[in-house]
Design a protein around this motif. Sequence first.
Motif, PDB file in Angstrom:
ATOM      1  N   THR A 106      66.671  26.056  64.097  1.00 48.85           N
ATOM      2  CA  THR A 106      66.003  25.380  65.211  1.00 48.85           C
ATOM      3  C   THR A 106      64.701  24.738  64.741  1.00 48.85           C
ATOM      4  N   PRO A 107      64.518  23.436  64.963  1.00 48.14           N
ATOM      5  CA  PRO A 107      63.294  22.771  64.487  1.00 48.14           C
ATOM      6  C   PRO A 107      62.040  23.351  65.134  1.00 48.14           C
ATOM      7  N   VAL A 179      56.874  18.008  50.095  1.00 48.39           N
ATOM      8  CA  VAL A 179      55.721  17.125  49.980  1.00 48.39           C
ATOM      9  C   VAL A 179      55.260  16.609  51.342  1.00 48.39           C
ATOM     10  N   ASP A 180      56.089  16.731  52.362  1.00 49.37           N
ATOM     11  CA  ASP A 180      55.700  16.300  53.696  1.00 49.37           C
ATOM     12  C   ASP A 180      56.722  16.804  54.696  1.00 49.37           C
ATOM     13  N   VAL A 181      56.350  16.834  55.972  1.00 48.17           N
ATOM     14  CA  VAL A 181      57.280  17.155  57.051  1.00 48.17           C
ATOM     15  C   VAL A 181      57.089  16.127  58.158  1.00 48.17           C
ATOM     16  N   THR A 194      61.541  17.826  62.446  1.00 49.16           N
ATOM     17  CA  THR A 194      62.974  17.690  62.205  1.00 49.16           C
ATOM     18  C   THR A 194      63.314  17.218  60.799  1.00 49.16           C
ATOM     19  N   ARG A 195      62.333  16.721  60.050  1.00 48.52           N
ATOM     20  CA  ARG A 195      62.599  16.163  58.725  1.00 48.52           C
ATOM     21  C   ARG A 195      61.665  16.792  57.696  1.00 48.52           C
ATOM     22  N   LEU A 213      65.130  15.033  54.075  1.00 43.14           N
ATOM     23  CA  LEU A 213      66.284  15.774  54.540  1.00 43.14           C
ATOM     24  C   LEU A 213      66.046  16.325  55.936  1.00 43.14           C
ATOM     25  N   ASP A 214      67.128  16.702  56.598  1.00 42.11           N
ATOM     26  CA  ASP A 214      67.003  17.374  57.884  1.00 42.11           C
ATOM     27  C   ASP A 214      66.346  18.746  57.682  1.00 42.11           C
TER      28      ASP A 214
END
Length: 218
Positions: A106-107, A179-181, A194-195, A213-214
């Motif tokens: 779950t995000p 490296v990031d979200v 979500t990513r 990526l997801d």
Amino acid sequence: MCSSDLPAERSPAAPCQADQPGNRPRHRDPSYPHRGTLRDVADTLLRPPRGSPAGGGCGGNLRSMATGPTTRVFLARLAGLTVLDPQADQVGRVRDAVIILRPGATPPRVLGLVVEVQPRRRVFVPIGQVTSIDADAVIVRGRINLRRFERRAGETLAITELLDRKVTVVEDGSTATVVDVGMDQSRSRDWFVTRVAVRSGGGFRRRGQLRTLDWDAV
């Protein structure tokens, strides 16, 4: 997840502007898990401390965006941006983003931003007060609560605690570095992470491959 699931005075969701994943040096919390899937990380952070009762592929540079609806914001690129009020007076600078990790795939839900105001006080700004973000500034509306920010149980600082973590890519079992979200807005106007932008491979004088990526893919 309904608003009653959120900690008190942590407000969700308002439109802001989009960005691309970035890679900035981050300080690591030595108590935070450094390997495994992000789902493992979520389960670890949500697990009660010992002795307590059991409880509940793309890359790119930052772009300036015009005011209007957005679909995604990459959080690492917010760090250090100036925060302005609607009259363009400086409020402070973004230092982090507050999210709630949830078990499994779950995000996480985004609650708001940690903003440093003078004199070196960090305060919480609900995501609902953010009206826009561009390459130079974050614009917020309404009065800012100047009470010093204190992280509550179940909350995670996305930039401090997720970036630079070693994770496993589910598809091929390879190890990569976060490296990031990226957060996306749902139909309910709430924001969720979500990513995940990761860098894999590389070596001496090589940067490796950057992929997005997801959330449930790492």
